[in-house]
Design a protein around this motif. Structure first.
Motif, PDB file in Angstrom:
ATOM      1  N   THR A 260      34.073  29.239  13.546  1.00 54.09           N
ATOM      2  CA  THR A 260      33.902  28.346  14.683  1.00 54.09           C
ATOM      3  C   THR A 260      34.997  27.294  14.663  1.00 54.09           C
ATOM      4  O   THR A 260      35.322  26.736  13.614  1.00 54.09           O
ATOM      5  N   ILE A 261      35.576  26.993  15.828  1.00 51.52           N
ATOM      6  CA  ILE A 261      36.652  26.008  15.962  1.00 51.52           C
ATOM      7  C   ILE A 261      36.292  25.075  17.112  1.00 51.52           C
ATOM      8  O   ILE A 261      35.794  25.526  18.150  1.00 51.52           O
ATOM      9  N   PHE A 262      36.555  23.769  16.962  1.00 52.84           N
ATOM     10  CA  PHE A 262      36.240  22.833  18.040  1.00 52.84           C
ATOM     11  C   PHE A 262      37.311  21.755  18.182  1.00 52.84           C
ATOM     12  O   PHE A 262      38.051  21.442  17.238  1.00 52.84           O
ATOM     13  N   VAL A 263      37.391  21.192  19.396  1.00 54.04           N
ATOM     14  CA  VAL A 263      38.200  20.014  19.695  1.00 54.04           C
ATOM     15  C   VAL A 263      37.311  19.068  20.486  1.00 54.04           C
ATOM     16  O   VAL A 263      36.609  19.496  21.414  1.00 54.04           O
ATOM     17  N   SER A 264      37.324  17.775  20.129  1.00 52.87           N
ATOM     18  CA  SER A 264      36.403  16.824  20.754  1.00 52.87           C
ATOM     19  C   SER A 264      37.131  15.545  21.140  1.00 52.87           C
ATOM     20  O   SER A 264      38.045  15.095  20.450  1.00 52.87           O
TER      21      SER A 264
END
Length: 344
Positions: free
Chosen positions: A111-115
């Motif tokens: 899983t990869i995220f940008v916030s």
């Protein structure tokens, strides 16, 4: 859970990164489990040893302008080795197990995220918007079990329509105070399966604080990715609503209702209860699928799950789980496990 911090200082090897951390965590489980033939399909119904190890790498960072980003990979889900072959030749990096190191277009376990101020964008092995919004009956005060018996029975609905294709999901979610909204897509283009339609979902949730009692509401809609099932005119879809509450005395309760279209099941109902006092936690859930009358040979299915745990401290917990389900006029499927969970 304890973490081993591999890199806790600022990394300045390249411009634009203010800081980055890499942490390692793990969990090991050992015990016994038992499943009857109606549950597993296997002839051996005796008790067997159970062992499982999870290792998770969690990475996080922040840019100079305040964007946060991160990724995680579960090595229990990673490392597919059953590579696909074409004409007797192994295809590099393509695994039928769709694990984190198998197929880069189908990253199970990663899983990869940008916030930022815009919300959070997550891609990979993550929840679709309906699952994100709903509180499943098995997530109400559940201490868990080593074999997940309490959430594996035939009457349980967990991931909703996620995973109808490759299971890799793109989700945007945004939370402001007590309100949250999410939109997600699940695509199969480029997967090992034939290209099919994009699935999508939208979800909303609201948390209400009532003097020590927290009430969570969830609402969402999802259209499944994939081909149209035989006998139907469209991809399957589901509309769900959930209500759950956590009380100051350690009690928690929740219920869900899901209405389905163009699927073998017509509706699903579930109820979950949990209670924690000191080192002891207990949980129970019940679920029922009603059959779509338009599908020949179907039947209603109902089931229940139980879980109990005793916290020994220091990351060690004794777990018990049990699940049972039965279709109308059918045979009861049962599973049980007892063992020790160790978190590192």
């Amino acid at each position: 859970m304890k973490n081993v911090l591999f890199a806790s200082t600022a990394l300045v090897a390249f411009a634009g990164a203010a800081s980055a951390d890499v942490a390692l965590s793990g969990r090991a489980e050992m015990g016994i489990f038992k499943q009857n033939t109606a549950f597993s399909g296997a002839a051996n119904e005796g008790a067997q040893f159970f062992t499982d190890i999870d290792v998770t790498f969690t990475m996080s960072g922040e840019t100079d302008n305040g964007l946060t980003f991160g990724a995680s990979v579960d090595l229990d889900e990673g490392g597919g080795t059953d590579n696909v072959q074409a004409g007797g030749v192994t295809l590099p990096g393509v695994s039928t197990q769709n694990r984190a190191t198998g197929d880069n277009s189908d990253d199970g376990g990663a899983t990869i995220f940008v916030s930022g101020a815009f919300g959070t964008v997550t891609m990979g092995d993550t929840d679709g918007a309906l699952d994100w919004a709903m509180t499943e009956a098995g997530n109400v005060g559940n201490p868990g079990s080593i074999a997940d018996d309490e959430t594996s029975h035939g009457g349980y609905l967990g991931a909703y329509l996620d995973g109808a294709n490759d299971g890799q999901i793109l989700r945007w979610d945004y939370t402001s105070g007590a309100f949250g909204v999410a939109v997600s897509l699940e695509d199969d283009n480029g997967s090992k399966a034939a290209n099919t339609d994009v699935g999508y979902a939208v979800g909303f949730k609201y948390a209400l604080d009532l003097s020590g009692t927290t009430v969570n509401f969830g609402l969402g809609y999802q259209k499944a990715a994939g081909a149209i099932a035989a006998g139907f005119t469209d991809q399957g879809s589901a509309t769900g609503v959930s209500v759950s509450a956590s009380f100051a005395n350690g009690l928690s309760a929740g219920m869900t209702y899901t209405d389905m279209s163009d699927m073998a099941n017509d509706k699903h109902y579930s109820l979950g209860l949990g209670y924690t006092t000191g080192a002891i936690s207990v949980h129970a859930n019940y679920g029922k699928y009603t059959d779509n009358a338009a599908v020949a040979g179907g039947a209603d299915v109902k089931g229940y799950g139980l879980a109990a745990a005793y916290d020994l401290g220091g990351g060690a917990v004794v777990h018990f789980g049990y699940g049972a389900s039965k279709p109308t006029g059918g045979v009861t499927a049962k599973s049980m496990s007892l063992g020790l969970g160790l978190s590192f």
